[in-house]
Scaffold this motif. Structure first.
Motif, PDB file in Angstrom:
ATOM      1  N   ASP A  40      12.909   4.310  15.090  1.00 36.93           N
ATOM      2  CA  ASP A  40      13.014   5.723  15.476  1.00 36.93           C
ATOM      3  C   ASP A  40      14.371   6.247  15.030  1.00 36.93           C
ATOM      4  N   ARG A  41      14.361   7.296  14.269  1.00 35.27           N
ATOM      5  CA  ARG A  41      15.587   7.861  13.712  1.00 35.27           C
ATOM      6  C   ARG A  41      15.554   9.380  13.796  1.00 35.27           C
ATOM      7  N   GLN A  42      16.734   9.978  13.669  1.00 40.52           N
ATOM      8  CA  GLN A  42      16.854  11.428  13.555  1.00 40.52           C
ATOM      9  C   GLN A  42      16.882  11.808  12.076  1.00 40.52           C
ATOM     10  N   SER A  43      16.339  12.972  11.759  1.00 45.18           N
ATOM     11  CA  SER A  43      16.414  13.454  10.378  1.00 45.18           C
ATOM     12  C   SER A  43      17.873  13.589   9.979  1.00 45.18           C
ATOM     13  N   GLY A  44      18.173  13.225   8.757  1.00 50.32           N
ATOM     14  CA  GLY A  44      19.541  13.297   8.259  1.00 50.32           C
ATOM     15  C   GLY A  44      19.537  13.115   6.767  1.00 50.32           C
ATOM     16  N   ASP A  45      20.480  12.336   6.285  1.00 49.72           N
ATOM     17  CA  ASP A  45      20.546  12.053   4.858  1.00 49.72           C
ATOM     18  C   ASP A  45      19.402  11.124   4.493  1.00 49.72           C
ATOM     19  N   VAL A  46      18.407  11.652   3.771  1.00 51.46           N
ATOM     20  CA  VAL A  46      17.206  10.887   3.458  1.00 51.46           C
ATOM     21  C   VAL A  46      17.539   9.657   2.625  1.00 51.46           C
ATOM     22  N   PHE A  47      18.472   9.783   1.686  1.00 47.26           N
ATOM     23  CA  PHE A  47      18.783   8.660   0.812  1.00 47.26           C
ATOM     24  C   PHE A  47      19.452   7.529   1.585  1.00 47.26           C
ATOM     25  N   ASP A  48      20.356   7.860   2.501  1.00 50.53           N
ATOM     26  CA  ASP A  48      20.964   6.831   3.334  1.00 50.53           C
ATOM     27  C   ASP A  48      19.907   6.144   4.199  1.00 50.53           C
ATOM     28  N   LEU A  49      18.977   6.945   4.716  1.00 50.31           N
ATOM     29  CA  LEU A  49      17.926   6.395   5.567  1.00 50.31           C
ATOM     30  C   LEU A  49      17.014   5.475   4.766  1.00 50.31           C
ATOM     31  N   ARG A  65       8.650  14.966  13.275  1.00 54.90           N
ATOM     32  CA  ARG A  65       8.368  16.106  14.155  1.00 54.90           C
ATOM     33  C   ARG A  65       9.659  16.508  14.858  1.00 54.90           C
ATOM     34  N   GLY A  66      10.003  17.789  14.718  1.00 50.07           N
ATOM     35  CA  GLY A  66      11.151  18.343  15.436  1.00 50.07           C
ATOM     36  C   GLY A  66      12.450  17.611  15.191  1.00 50.07           C
ATOM     37  N   GLY A  67      12.698  17.213  13.953  1.00 48.55           N
ATOM     38  CA  GLY A  67      13.945  16.519  13.630  1.00 48.55           C
ATOM     39  C   GLY A  67      13.945  15.041  13.953  1.00 48.55           C
ATOM     40  N   ARG A  68      12.834  14.534  14.506  1.00 51.06           N
ATOM     41  CA  ARG A  68      12.729  13.114  14.826  1.00 51.06           C
ATOM     42  C   ARG A  68      11.812  12.424  13.823  1.00 51.06           C
ATOM     43  N   LEU A  69      12.125  11.161  13.544  1.00 52.99           N
ATOM     44  CA  LEU A  69      11.324  10.376  12.611  1.00 52.99           C
ATOM     45  C   LEU A  69      10.887   9.092  13.295  1.00 52.99           C
ATOM     46  N   ARG A  70       9.647   8.725  13.072  1.00 54.50           N
ATOM     47  CA  ARG A  70       9.146   7.423  13.524  1.00 54.50           C
ATOM     48  C   ARG A  70       8.588   6.691  12.299  1.00 54.50           C
ATOM     49  N   LEU A  71       9.192   5.563  11.996  1.00 53.23           N
ATOM     50  CA  LEU A  71       8.834   4.772  10.822  1.00 53.23           C
ATOM     51  C   LEU A  71       8.228   3.458  11.303  1.00 53.23           C
ATOM     52  N   THR A  72       7.036   3.143  10.840  1.00 57.29           N
ATOM     53  CA  THR A  72       6.326   1.949  11.287  1.00 57.29           C
ATOM     54  C   THR A  72       5.903   1.127  10.080  1.00 57.29           C
ATOM     55  N   PHE A  73       6.108  -0.200  10.179  1.00 60.57           N
ATOM     56  CA  PHE A  73       5.770  -1.100   9.077  1.00 60.57           C
ATOM     57  C   PHE A  73       5.066  -2.333   9.622  1.00 60.57           C
ATOM     58  N   SER A  74       4.193  -2.906   8.818  1.00 56.66           N
ATOM     59  CA  SER A  74       3.497  -4.125   9.237  1.00 56.66           C
ATOM     60  C   SER A  74       3.219  -5.006   8.034  1.00 56.66           C
ATOM     61  N   LEU A  89      10.234  10.906   2.048  1.00 56.30           N
ATOM     62  CA  LEU A  89      10.777   9.676   2.612  1.00 56.30           C
ATOM     63  C   LEU A  89       9.785   8.525   2.458  1.00 56.30           C
ATOM     64  N   ALA A  90       8.494   8.786   2.663  1.00 59.06           N
ATOM     65  CA  ALA A  90       7.486   7.732   2.534  1.00 59.06           C
ATOM     66  C   ALA A  90       7.471   7.163   1.127  1.00 59.06           C
ATOM     67  N   ARG A  91       7.533   8.042   0.140  1.00 60.32           N
ATOM     68  CA  ARG A  91       7.556   7.572  -1.250  1.00 60.32           C
ATOM     69  C   ARG A  91       8.846   6.808  -1.557  1.00 60.32           C
ATOM     70  N   GLY A  92       9.948   7.347  -1.076  1.00 59.32           N
ATOM     71  CA  GLY A  92      11.230   6.704  -1.343  1.00 59.32           C
ATOM     72  C   GLY A  92      11.360   5.348  -0.680  1.00 59.32           C
ATOM     73  N   LEU A  93      10.843   5.230   0.547  1.00 55.36           N
ATOM     74  CA  LEU A  93      10.900   3.947   1.253  1.00 55.36           C
ATOM     75  C   LEU A  93      10.085   2.883   0.529  1.00 55.36           C
ATOM     76  N   ARG A  94       8.913   3.264   0.053  1.00 59.10           N
ATOM     77  CA  ARG A  94       8.086   2.288  -0.665  1.00 59.10           C
ATOM     78  C   ARG A  94       8.762   1.855  -1.961  1.00 59.10           C
ATOM     79  N   ARG A 115       0.838  -1.192   0.000  1.00 61.70           N
ATOM     80  CA  ARG A 115       0.000   0.000   0.000  1.00 61.70           C
ATOM     81  C   ARG A 115       0.882   1.254   0.000  1.00 61.70           C
ATOM     82  N   ALA A 116       0.332   2.332  -0.510  1.00 64.78           N
ATOM     83  CA  ALA A 116       1.054   3.602  -0.424  1.00 64.78           C
ATOM     84  C   ALA A 116       1.277   3.939   1.043  1.00 64.78           C
ATOM     85  N   PHE A 117       2.515   4.271   1.406  1.00 63.71           N
ATOM     86  CA  PHE A 117       2.837   4.550   2.803  1.00 63.71           C
ATOM     87  C   PHE A 117       2.267   5.910   3.206  1.00 63.71           C
ATOM     88  N   SER A 118       1.653   5.961   4.364  1.00 59.85           N
ATOM     89  CA  SER A 118       1.107   7.226   4.863  1.00 59.85           C
ATOM     90  C   SER A 118       2.227   8.072   5.471  1.00 59.85           C
TER      91      SER A 118
END
Length: 582
Positions: free
Chosen positions: A289-298, A264-273, A222-227, A209-212
C-alpha cells in the motif's frame, strides 16, 4: 584491385545433429525428413525477411538485417521442427543446432564471407540440439527486446577464431527429449541424476502475465512500468528463465507471476502473486500500500522488492528439491543451486554449504561462481563469532574472491563478495565502493551491492543519506542473505551519525532475537559503554569473555570505521571493559 565491399549483418547457421548416423539407419527416410525440414526452415527464414546464401547437404546459412528477427526466426523454426518430430516416426526425427552472430562480412555477389560468417558456423557447432547459440554481440542487441531464457556460458575458444567469443545458449524445452540425448556426452550422463539439471539451464522458468489495473492513467502507466521493471530485474539472474506472453517460444513455464495495480484518491494498492503452473497453487503473494508520488521511484522500489521475494521463494523450492540429495548425485550446477538455496536459510547451515561448494570446485577447479560462493560461505561462517577469523581463512576467502573476479570480470556476484570482504575484513571503504559499483553496473538491482554502497556512504560520505539507503535495502527483502550483516551495520551507522541511543537499541534487539550471534554482543558491549551504561557494558563484556575463553583485545573481531575518530571512540570503550588492544 577494386575495394572489397563490406557490411554489418546478422548471420544464422544451422545444421542437423548426427545426420550421417541417421542416414546409416534409414537412408531414404532420412533424405525425405531432411528435405521436409529444410523446406520448413527456408520458409520460416523468408517469412522473417531473411535470405539463404549458402549451405550444403544438411546445413543452411542465412543473413538477416536484424539480430532480433534472426533469433525469433530460429526460435520459431526450432518449434516447427519439434512439432514435426512429434508427428513422424522416431527414426525420421531430425534435430538442428543453430548459431547466430552479428559481424562484419565481405560481399561477393550473392555470397558473404569473413569472420562474421565463420563465427556463426562455429557457434552452431557449439550449440545444443533444438537450441539456439548466440554471440555476445547478438545478446547485447536482443536482451532488452526479447526476454528469452538465454544462459551465459562465458567465453569460449572457437575453432580457427583468434579471440575467445562469449556465448549464450537457449536450450531445448525438454531436456530429456531425443534432442538432448542426441548430444549428451558420457561425462554429462555420469553427472546427471534424476534430481539434477543440466549445467547452464535455468532452475525455473517464469511467465509474467500482463499486470491488471483499475483507476486512472497513472495506474495503467504504473502497471506497465512495474512489469517491465520486474522483467528487467529477473532477467539478470541466470537461474531464472523468463518467457514473455507474446514470445514466439511457447515454453511451458514452471511458475506464473501475476500483478495488479489499483488507484483511488491518491492511494495505491499493489498486489503480486507467484503461482505454480502445474497445479495452480499460490506459493507466494504480497500486497504493498503506497501513496501516489514519483511513479518512477515507486516502480524501482516495488519491482526490486518483488524480484527479491521471487528469487528467495524460488531458492526455497530448490532447497526442498535438493536438500536431501547427496552431493555425489548432483551435477555442479545443482551443487551451486543447493548452496545458493541454503544461503537464504541463515548462517547455521554453513558447514553443509561449504561441503557442497568444495565438491563443486573439486570437479571444476576454475568455476568462478563456485569460488565466489565459497568465499562468501567462509565469510558467513564467522558472522556469529566475536573472534577474528584465522589469518589462513582470511587469505583463502580473499584469494577465492579475487580469483573469481579475474576469471569472470563481469560477474556481479564475484564483485559483490570482494566488496564485502574489503569493507568488513580490511576496512577499505573506497575499494569496497569500486567493487560494489562494478557489481551494480552488471546488475543494478543487486541488493547486497546497494547495501555496501549505503554502508560506505555512512562511513565516508553523508551518514544520514547512508542510513536511509541502508534501511531501504533492508526493507526490500526480509530474507536477503546479507540481512545479518546489514542489521549490525545499521546499528554501527547510527553510532557514526552520532545517535548512540538508537544504535544501542538496534543492537540490543539483534542480540535478543539471536543471542547465539555473539559478534553482535561484542558490538553491544561497546555501545552500552558509549551510551553511559558502564555497569551493563562491563557485565556484558565479562560474560562474553567467559563464553569465549580465547577472546581478548588482540583476538576480537575488529569493527571497521571509515574515520579514525570513530574507531578511537570504539576502542576506548573496549579498553574500558577489558577488551583493549594492550
Amino acid at each position: 584491385m577494386p575495394e572489397v565491399e563490406r557490411k554489418l549483418t546478422t548471420i544464422l547457421a544451422t545444421d542437423v545433429v548426427g545426420f550421417s548416423s541417421i542416414m546409416g539407419r534409414d537412408e531414404h527416410g532420412a533424405l525425405l525428413a531432411l528435405k521436409h525440414s529444410l523446406e520448413l526452415i527456408e520458409e520460416c527464414i523468408r517469412a522473417h525477411k531473411g535470405r539463404v546464401f549458402g549451405g550444403a547437404g544438411d546445413s543452411l546459412i542465412a543473413e538477416f538485417s536484424s539480430p532480433s528477427t534472426a533469433v525469433l526466426c530460429a526460435v520459431e523454426f526450432q518449434k516447427m521442427i519439434a512439432t514435426r518430430n512429434r508427428d513422424c516416426p522416431k527414426q525420421q526425427r531430425l534435430w538442428f543446432r543453430v548459431g547466430i552472430n552479428l559481424g562484419d562480412v565481405m560481399i561477393d555477389g550473392e555470397n558473404l564471407y569473413g569472420e562474421g560468417v565463420n563465427i556463426a558456423a562455429r557457434l552452431e557447432e557449439t550449440g545444443k540440439p533444438a537450441g539456439v547459440c548466440i554471440s555476445h554481440k547478438v545478446h547485447e542487441e536482443v536482451r532488452r527486446s526479447l526476454v528469452l531464457p538465454f544462459v551465459d556460458s562465458g567465453e569460449q575458444n572457437l575453432k580457427n577464431i583468434d579471440q575467445p567469443v562469449r556465448v549464450y545458449h537457449l536450450h531445448a524445452n525438454d531436456q530429456d527429449s531425443d534432442a538432448s540425448r542426441a548430444d549428451r556426452s558420457g561425462e554429462e550422463r555420469r553427472n546427471k541424476s534424476a534430481s539434477s539439471k543440466p549445467a547452464g539451464k535455468p532452475d525455473h522458468t517464469l511467465i509474467l502475465r500482463a499486470f491488471s489495473f483499475a483507476g486512472d492513467e497513472e495506474a495503467e502507466f504504473l502497471a506497465r512500468g512495474l512489469r517491465d521493471g520486474l522483467l528487467s530485474s529477473l532477467s539478470r539472474h541466470s537461474a531464472i528463465g523468463l518467457i514473455r506472453e507474446q514470445s514466439a517460444l511457447q515454453l511451458d513455464a514452471d511458475f506464473v507471476v501475476k500483478g495488479s495495480v489499483r488507484a483511488r484518491g491518491g492511494r495505491l494498492r499493489l498486489t503480486f502473486s507467484l503461482i505454480e503452473a502445474a497445479n495452480g497453487t499460490q506459493v507466494w503473494s504480497e500486497r504493498y500500500d503506497r501513496q501516489s508520488g514519483d511513479v518512477f521511484d515507486l516502480e524501482e522500489e516495488i519491482s526490486r522488492a518483488v524480484a527479491a521475494a521471487i528469487r528467495v521463494k524460488l531458492k526455497d523450492v530448490e532447497f526442498e528439491r535438493l536438500r536431501n540429495t547427496s552431493d555425489d548425485e548432483l551435477s555442479v550446477a545443482d551443487l551451486l543451486s543447493k548452496s545458493a538455496a541454503y544461503f537464504t536459510h541463515g548462517p547455521g547451515e554453513n558447514d553443509k554449504i561449504e561441503a557442497s561448494l568444495r565438491a563443486a570446485l573439486a570437479r571444476e577447479p576454475e568455476n568462478s561462481m563456485a569460488m565466489a560462493m565459497l568465499s562468501f560461505c567462509l565469510h558467513r561462517g564467522f558472522e556469529y563469532s566475536p573472534l577474528a577469523p584465522p589469518a589462513e581463512t582470511i587469505e583463502e576467502m580473499s584469494s577465492l574472491a579475487e580469483r573469481a573476479v579475474k576469471l569472470k570480470p563481469d560477474s556481479y556476484f564475484a564483485h559483490l563478495v570482494v566488496a564485502v570482504l574489503t569493507q568488513d575484513l580490511f576496512g577499505d571503504f573506497e575499494r569496497a565502493r569500486q567493487h560494489a559499483e562494478a557489481a551494480l553496473d552488471a546488475n543494478p538491482d543487486l541488493l547486497g551491492a546497494h547495501g555496501i554502497m549505503a554502508i560506505v556512504e555512512c562511513h565516508i560520505g553523508e551518514a544520514d543519506a547512508g542510513l536511509a539507503a541502508l534501511q531501504q535495502v533492508m526493507d526490500v527483502s526480509r530474507d536477503d542473505p546479507h540481512r545479518f550483516r546489514h542489521q549490525r551495520e545499521l546499528a554501527v551507522a547510527h553510532f557514526v551519525a552520532g545517535d548512540v541511543e538508537t544504535a544501542s537499541k538496534i543492537i540490543g534487539l539483534l542480540v535478543e532475537s539471536d543471542p547465539l550471534m555473539e559478534r553482535n554482543i561484542l558490538v553491544q558491549s561497546a555501545l552500552l559503554w558509549l551510551r553511559g551504561d558502564t555497569d551493563a557494558a562491563v557485565s556484558v563484556g565479562r560474560q562474553l569473555r567467559e563464553k569465549q575463553s580465547g577472546l581478548s583485545g588482540l583476538t576480537k573481531r575488529p569493527i571497521r570505521f571509515g574515520r579514525a575518530d570513530d574507531d578511537a571512540r570504539f576502542e576506548k570503550a573496549f579498553a574500558a571493559i577489558g577488551l583493549g588492544k594492550q
